[in-house]
Each structure stands twice: as C-alpha cells, then as structure tokens.
Design a protein around this motif. Structure first.
Motif, mmCIF file in Angstrom:
data_model
loop_
_atom_site.group_PDB
_atom_site.id
_atom_site.type_symbol
_atom_site.label_atom_id
_atom_site.label_comp_id
_atom_site.label_asym_id
_atom_site.label_seq_id
_atom_site.Cartn_x
_atom_site.Cartn_y
_atom_site.Cartn_z
ATOM 1 N N GLU A 567 0.769 -1.382 -0.018
ATOM 2 C CA GLU A 567 0.122 -0.146 0.008
ATOM 3 C C GLU A 567 0.827 1.221 -0.127
ATOM 4 N N GLU A 568 0.484 2.229 -0.653
ATOM 5 C CA GLU A 568 1.291 3.639 -0.838
ATOM 6 C C GLU A 568 1.096 4.304 0.522
ATOM 7 N N SER A 569 2.282 4.671 0.970
ATOM 8 C CA SER A 569 2.769 5.548 2.242
ATOM 9 C C SER A 569 2.231 6.746 2.132
ATOM 10 N N ALA A 570 2.232 7.471 3.078
ATOM 11 C CA ALA A 570 1.585 8.902 3.162
ATOM 12 C C ALA A 570 2.430 9.855 2.128
ATOM 13 N N VAL A 571 4.072 9.524 2.221
ATOM 14 C CA VAL A 571 4.651 10.413 1.450
ATOM 15 C C VAL A 571 4.687 9.969 -0.172
ATOM 16 N N GLU A 572 4.474 8.944 -0.231
ATOM 17 C CA GLU A 572 4.581 8.419 -1.587
ATOM 18 C C GLU A 572 3.046 8.837 -2.046
ATOM 19 N N LYS A 573 1.944 8.867 -1.510
ATOM 20 C CA LYS A 573 0.638 9.567 -1.697
ATOM 21 C C LYS A 573 0.881 11.081 -2.455
ATOM 22 N N VAL A 574 1.557 11.948 -1.357
ATOM 23 C CA VAL A 574 1.779 13.307 -1.689
ATOM 24 C C VAL A 574 2.655 13.455 -2.661
ATOM 25 N N LEU A 575 3.657 12.736 -2.882
ATOM 26 C CA LEU A 575 4.809 12.689 -4.178
ATOM 27 C C LEU A 575 4.019 12.436 -5.320
ATOM 28 N N HIS A 589 3.685 5.689 -11.552
ATOM 29 C CA HIS A 589 3.812 4.548 -10.656
ATOM 30 C C HIS A 589 4.971 4.420 -9.996
ATOM 31 N N LEU A 590 4.777 4.007 -8.721
ATOM 32 C CA LEU A 590 5.854 3.931 -7.626
ATOM 33 C C LEU A 590 7.124 2.997 -8.359
ATOM 34 N N SER A 591 6.923 2.239 -9.221
ATOM 35 C CA SER A 591 8.043 1.638 -9.724
ATOM 36 C C SER A 591 8.750 2.134 -11.084
ATOM 37 N N LEU A 592 8.139 3.082 -11.063
ATOM 38 C CA LEU A 592 8.879 3.958 -12.413
ATOM 39 C C LEU A 592 9.312 5.276 -11.933
ATOM 40 N N SER A 593 10.418 5.698 -12.989
ATOM 41 C CA SER A 593 11.114 7.123 -12.728
ATOM 42 C C SER A 593 10.214 8.236 -13.179
ATOM 43 N N TYR A 594 10.622 9.568 -12.728
ATOM 44 C CA TYR A 594 10.110 10.779 -13.150
ATOM 45 C C TYR A 594 9.796 10.712 -14.814
ATOM 46 N N ALA A 595 11.021 10.160 -15.490
ATOM 47 C CA ALA A 595 10.875 10.248 -16.781
ATOM 48 C C ALA A 595 9.998 9.262 -17.349
ATOM 49 N N GLU A 596 10.234 8.045 -16.743
ATOM 50 C CA GLU A 596 9.275 6.869 -17.233
ATOM 51 C C GLU A 596 7.733 6.994 -17.054
ATOM 52 N N SER A 597 7.447 7.966 -16.249
ATOM 53 C CA SER A 597 5.995 8.371 -16.107
ATOM 54 C C SER A 597 5.462 9.471 -16.835
ATOM 55 N N GLY A 598 6.355 10.033 -17.718
ATOM 56 C CA GLY A 598 6.143 11.117 -18.632
ATOM 57 C C GLY A 598 6.130 12.417 -18.135
ATOM 58 N N CYS A 622 18.723 16.989 -9.417
ATOM 59 C CA CYS A 622 19.618 15.579 -9.930
ATOM 60 C C CYS A 622 18.770 14.407 -9.812
ATOM 61 N N ASP A 623 18.159 14.333 -8.612
ATOM 62 C CA ASP A 623 17.489 13.056 -7.895
ATOM 63 C C ASP A 623 16.288 12.773 -9.433
ATOM 64 N N LEU A 624 15.621 13.803 -9.345
ATOM 65 C CA LEU A 624 14.577 13.826 -10.596
ATOM 66 C C LEU A 624 15.049 13.427 -12.024
ATOM 67 N N LEU A 625 16.248 13.827 -12.123
ATOM 68 C CA LEU A 625 16.718 13.557 -13.625
ATOM 69 C C LEU A 625 17.257 12.470 -13.591
ATOM 70 N N SER A 626 17.407 11.613 -12.526
ATOM 71 C CA SER A 626 17.997 10.279 -12.538
ATOM 72 C C SER A 626 17.125 9.018 -12.865
ATOM 73 N N ALA A 627 17.442 8.005 -12.794
ATOM 74 C CA ALA A 627 16.516 6.718 -12.974
ATOM 75 C C ALA A 627 16.032 6.386 -11.496
ATOM 76 N N TYR A 628 15.906 7.088 -10.791
ATOM 77 C CA TYR A 628 15.297 6.730 -9.460
ATOM 78 C C TYR A 628 13.870 6.690 -9.491
ATOM 79 N N ALA A 634 10.586 8.501 -2.655
ATOM 80 C CA ALA A 634 9.609 8.881 -1.541
ATOM 81 C C ALA A 634 10.413 8.531 -0.306
ATOM 82 N N GLU A 635 11.426 7.571 -0.505
ATOM 83 C CA GLU A 635 12.286 7.198 0.832
ATOM 84 C C GLU A 635 13.326 8.394 0.953
ATOM 85 N N MET A 636 13.538 9.101 -0.014
ATOM 86 C CA MET A 636 14.562 10.213 0.332
ATOM 87 C C MET A 636 13.674 11.476 0.828
ATOM 88 N N ILE A 637 12.489 11.616 0.747
ATOM 89 C CA ILE A 637 11.881 12.947 1.130
ATOM 90 C C ILE A 637 11.691 13.008 2.871
#
Length: 640
Positions: A567-575, A589-598, A622-628, A634-637
């Motif tokens: 289940e999505e955590s509170a931070v994941e939902k906010v993101l 989607h949580l298993s996709l990066s910023y770029a892969e999500s469009g 830089c984090d959002l430009l990466s493949a994270y 969400a773990e880093m927020i």
C-alpha cells in the motif's frame, strides 16, 4: 556621438515568451542545490588606457544589453508550470567599481569578484552582473558574469570583442563598425513555436531517437567508482588547418566544422572500440525516448551520431556528420554568439543557429599558431566536447575530454591526427576507414567486457549488483548475440519466490552501477535452481526450473501482482499527487522513474516547489533527472 552609439538599437517593451529548447537545461540546472558554478560565465574586457571614464564603461554595458535583449531578460514560471522569458524595456545595471592604488594580483582579483560571482535569482534580476576595476580612479578592466541561460563560452568571445571595439571607438571618437543583430532570443523562440519550427524539431528529435535506440548510452569503458571527475583540454590554432578545411569544405559542399567532427569521430571511435562515433547527445529521458517532445531539452555538447559501418570511406562518414550537424542546428541550439554576426555558413539559413561551432565576424583577432594542453578539474566528468572557432584566417579547435575517456597523450594524438587525416582525404576522396592515417589505434575489449548496444559493460559489476539483492542465491549475466554483438542482455537469477523481475528492475534503477546511469537488462529470468550451464542463455531458458520471466515493466504480462507492491505510504501519495497536478494526463507509478512516468523536465523545479508548499523536501533536481523510481524518491523525502 556617445549618446548616438548608446541608442543605436531600439528598445523593446516588456513581453513574455517561452524559453528556447536548449535553454531548458540551464533553467533546470539553476534549481540544483547547490547551484552549479558552471552556470556562471566570466567575460574579461580590457579597457583602453586613455580617453575612457567609468561612465563610458557603464554606457558600453547598457549598449551591449540593448543589442542583445536576452541580457535584459528575467525568467519566471507561468501558470502552467513552464519557464518563460520576460524582456524588460529598460536596463539600468548596477556596475560595481572596485578601486585600488595599484593593479590587483590574480588572487586579489578573484577575491574581489566574489561580490558578483554568486548564484543569480533569475526571476528578480537580469542574467548579467558587472564590476569595473580601477587604479586610482582610472578604469583598467571590466568583468562581466553572465548566466549560462543567456550566454555560453563562445558567446563570451563575441561579447568581449564587441565591448572592446565599442570602447576603442569611444576612445578614438569614431563610430563602432559592428553589424546590427538580425536574430535574437525572441526570434528564436518564435521560430521554435511556429509550425515550421516544430516540424524541424520533430525531424531532429527523430534523428536523435533513432540513434538513441541504437546507441542508448555510448559511454567509454569504465568501471563503477573509476570516474576521476578530471580531464584535459587540448587546443590547436592553425592557419594551415583553416586552409585545408576551406579547400575540402568547398569541394564537398559542407561546413568546416563537419570535417573536423568527422576527423575527431574517426579517432575517438577507434580509441573507444566503436564503429559508431562518440558524438551523441545526452538524452535526458533515457528510458522512454518517444514519450515527450522535449526529450532532447537536456543535451551535452560534443557528441554527434556518425555511423561508420564496417569499412566506409571518409566521404560517407562526412555525410553522416553533416546530417548530425544540421539536425543539431535545426534543433535550435541557442548560441547567442551567432546572433552578433552575419549568416555565413553554407547550408545554414535564418531558420536555425549554429551548434558548437562559432564563426566570428571580421575584426576579431585570431590567436597565433599554437597547441596548448592543460589539465582541468570538472564538476561533472566530460566525455568529449569539441569547440570550433572560425576566425576566417585561422581555425581554433579545442578538444575537452575526461580522463575516463582519453589520457592527455591520447588527446594530443587526436589533435595531431586531424590535419594528417584531412590531407589524406584531400589527396584521395575514396580513402577507406582501415587506411585512415593519423587516427588512434583501435581499442579491443579485454575479457569480461561486452559491447551492449553501444556501451562497454563489465559483466562482473552487474552480476555483483544482482547478487546483492535480498533473496538471490546465484546470479549470472548472459547475452543473446548476433554477428558477434550483444543484442539482448539477460539478468539470470537463482532465488526465492520474493525475487521478481519488477523488484530486480526497480532495485537496479536505484543503484546506478555506473556514475549517473543504471544498467537494466532487457529481460530477467528467475529460477528456483541453477541450470547445468550458468553461462548459456539456452540453459537458463530451456531447462526445467524457470519460475518468473519478464522485463519488470508494468503490464508486460508475466505477473501483474508483482508490480502492485505494498500500500502507498503517506509520502508516496503526496509525491504522486504533486506529480499528477503538474501532469494531469500522465499515469505515474511507484516502480517507474520521473521520466518513465511521462514527467516533463521543465516542470521539475515546479514539482520541488509543490512538495515544499505542503511541507516536504529532501530531493533535488539531480534526483529527479536520474532513474530513481518514485518509491525510491519517496524514501529520500523528509518532512519539514
């Protein structure tokens, strides 16, 4: 006369319009923490010793800003979350005057310049700051710091020349003999937004996407952790090279820069074991190159796609370089330096501007014939960046490379080999690649390295990363090969049932086995026991024991439940909610990066701002430009 010079260009009322395509990367980089020092371009202008006052120097700066409206720009985010220009009608710069009794020493100059060398607030101030160094009240030197969104190093050459000629004209009482600018950032933006500009942009993007599919990374052969962050810069200034390029470019109906690009490509392709040259863009959206029109907004200069094939002639390679050069020009790389001169190069019209190639107007002083080598430290390791400045009488060529790619001695060899190769082509237009003179010898991969889609991959590194995933007992990396080249990469795993392709893929996206890049196999094979031959893909696929197989992407059919996760955590939902507000038609989607999500890269600062407004921080540009993946982000927020 001085007043007439100052008012030589009509002022323009304030107006808002979009950033040009290639300004986007500077806008995004501006929001990194800390702001990269590479965004500050320094221009040093000597002041004539007689007949010039501080007021004259200030007048010269105002005159420059009237000629080039981008220096009067401010930048803000509009209601759609996109950055735009706002050109101010007036420009009243604050010029700091730093006076001393004797000329300052270099270390004293650097200290004094700290007053203007701090990050810009692009929304509130214009992208240029100035300081005049005076000795007993007499101006000696003008220093300008210009934000990279408005100027690059090549443009700095032009700006220095224009200000020098203006001041010399004021000192002599003559009118400055400078061409009127015929193309500015407003015209470039308007062109890019037009139907013609969009059509040209699409052709350029298709060109890069085709290359991206064939050569997605094309990095030099390095191991994780080997990045030195340093490199060397080799500069060649030569009248003979200028004459040679002039003769060949006329014969082949091409740009002198394309000749040099091809010669560089021949040597660098050999040095790094490639049949395709190492000139390619750093495409920001590495995983979904077809998802957004703005996929090429973030580009690293210096690499263009030139496909050599097995044994082509130099002329064939030159055609490939011309296609790449012209597509880059049509993509609209914004280089203010060309806005200060006539449109001159063959095949170039007012539709686009030059890419990493500067041709100066008459009156610029060419350097002496020389070759300079200097070792530099880079904030980010540079693979290969080439700048060509055409002084008409002399060509000034600079090759800047990271030590991960070439040594200083190899960089010298590349520079020295260019005239040799071009002279050979002048004598024999049909010369074949195996017979090229002057290029570096071909690099052969040692054991353990594989050429995977244009990048050198050290298999033990990826195997080690897979083995470190919880639940994995054994791991192997195998390839499907065609004509001796790996066409598909498999991550083969012996592990428990908690190990899924989706979990493996997400884990690899978050680990980055090479600096800035995560290696993700095309397909994962998970088994409950090892096959009879660990190094054979047929053994992994065809012997009994396969439990899961797939790419790990959502909806590839192998296991829907494996991708749903907890289940999505509170931070994941906010993101995800902040992302959806900025991208209402995207499906993150949580298993996709910023770029892969469009995700659109120009909206990254806005996303960080949205998170800050609701009390969250901790992730960077830089984090959002990466493949994270979003789950990793969400773990880093952190909550404020």
């Amino acid at each position: 006369m001085r007043e007439n010079i100052r008012n030589g260009v009509d002022t323009i009322k304030a107006h808002e319009f979009p950033l040009t395509w290639s300004q986007h990367w500077a806008w995004v980089a501006q929001h990194e923490t800390p702001v990269p020092s590479s965004l500050l371009i320094r221009v040093v202008v000597p002041v004539p010793r007689k007949g010039i006052s501080v007021a004259d120097v200030e007048s010269a700066v105002r005159w420059l800003a009237e000629r080039h409206e981008v220096l009067r720009a401010r930048f803000r985010v509009n209601s759609e979350g996109r950055p735009v220009h706002l050109i101010d009608e007036s420009f009243d710069p604050v010029v700091r005057v730093i006076d001393s009794r004797t000329p300052l020493q270099p270390h004293e100059t650097d200290g004094a310049l700290s007053e203007i060398r701090y990050p810009f607030d692009l929304e509130k101030e214009h992208p240029v700051r100035m300081a005049i160094f005076t000795v007993n009240g007499v101006p000696e030197t003008l220093y300008l710091v210009i934000h990279h969104i408005a100027c690059d190093r090549g443009a700095g050459v032009i700006i220095r020349s224009e200000l020098t000629r203006y001041l010399e004209s004021v000192a002599s009482g003559a009118e400055p003999d400078l061409p009127h600018p015929r193309w500015g950032v407003r015209q470039q933006s308007r062109y890019e937004m037009s139907a013609r500009g969009k059509e040209v942009n699409q052709r350029a993007l298709q060109h890069w996407r085709r290359f991206h599919e064939k050569q997605p990374y094309d990095l030099p052969p390095i191991r994780f952790g080997q990045g030195s962050g340093s490199g060397c810069s080799v500069r060649l200034s030569s009248k003979e090279l200028a004459g040679l390029c002039a003769s060949l470019s006329q014969r082949e109906n091409c740009l002198p820069a394309a000749l040099l690009i091809t010669a560089f490509a021949a040597s660098l392709a050999n040095a790094n074991g490639r049949d395709v040259s190492l000139f390619s863009p750093l495409i920001s959206n590495r995983h979904l190159p077809n998802s957004k029109e703005g996929v090429c907004n973030l580009m690293q200069l210096g690499r263009l796609a030139v496909d050599y094939g097995r044994s082509p002639g130099f002329r064939d390679a030159l055609r490939g370089a011309m296609v790449s050069t012209m597509q880059a020009i049509r993509h609209g790389h914004y280089d203010p330096s060309v806005l200060c001169m006539d449109r001159i190069a063959a095949g170039i019209t007012a539709e686009g501007v030059l890419f990493n190639y500067i041709m100066l107007d008459k009156g610029h002083t060419p350097p002496d014939d020389s070759t300079e080598v200097q070792v530099e430290n880079y904030t980010h390791s540079v693979h290969a960046e080439i700048t060509v400045i055409d002084y008409r009488e002399i060509l000034d060529v600079t090759l800047q490379v990271g030590h991960d790619s070439l040594s200083t001695a190899q960089a010298r060899a590349v520079i020295a080999g260019i005239p040799v190769l071009l002279e050979q082509f002048l004598r024999d237009p049909a010369v074949q690649r195996p017979d090229f003179h002057g290029v570096l010898p071909r690099w052969n991969a040692p054991q353990g390295w594989i050429d995977w889609r244009g990048r050198w991959l050290y298999k033990p590194d990826l195997q080690k990363a897979l083995q470190e995933f919880p639940g994995v007992q054994q791991a192997a990396v195998t390839t499907e090969e065609r004509d001796g080249t790996a066409v598909r990469l498999f991550g083969c795993i012996v592990g428990d049932r908690a190990v899924t392709p989706g979990a493996l893929r997400e884990y690899l996206l978050s680990t980055r086995q090479l600096p800035g890049v995560s290696i993700v196999p095309d397909e994962f094979v998970v088994r409950h026991e090892a096959p009879y031959n660990m190094n054979s893909i047929d053994s992994w696929l065809n012997s009994p024991g396969v439990t899961l197989r797939g790419s790990g992407r959502i909806g590839d059919g192998y296991s829907d439940s494996a991708e749903k996760g907890p289940e999505e955590s509170a931070v994941e939902k906010v993101l995800l909610e902040c992302f959806r507000r900025l991208h209402p038609v995207a499906h993150p989607h949580l298993s996709l990066s910023y770029a892969e999500s469009g995700g659109e890269y120009t909206k990254i600062p806005a996303l960080i701002g949205e998170l800050r407004d609701v009390g969250y921080g901790g992730i960077s540009v830089c984090d959002l430009l990466s493949a994270y993946t979003f789950r990793r982000l969400a773990e880093m927020i952190r909550e404020y």
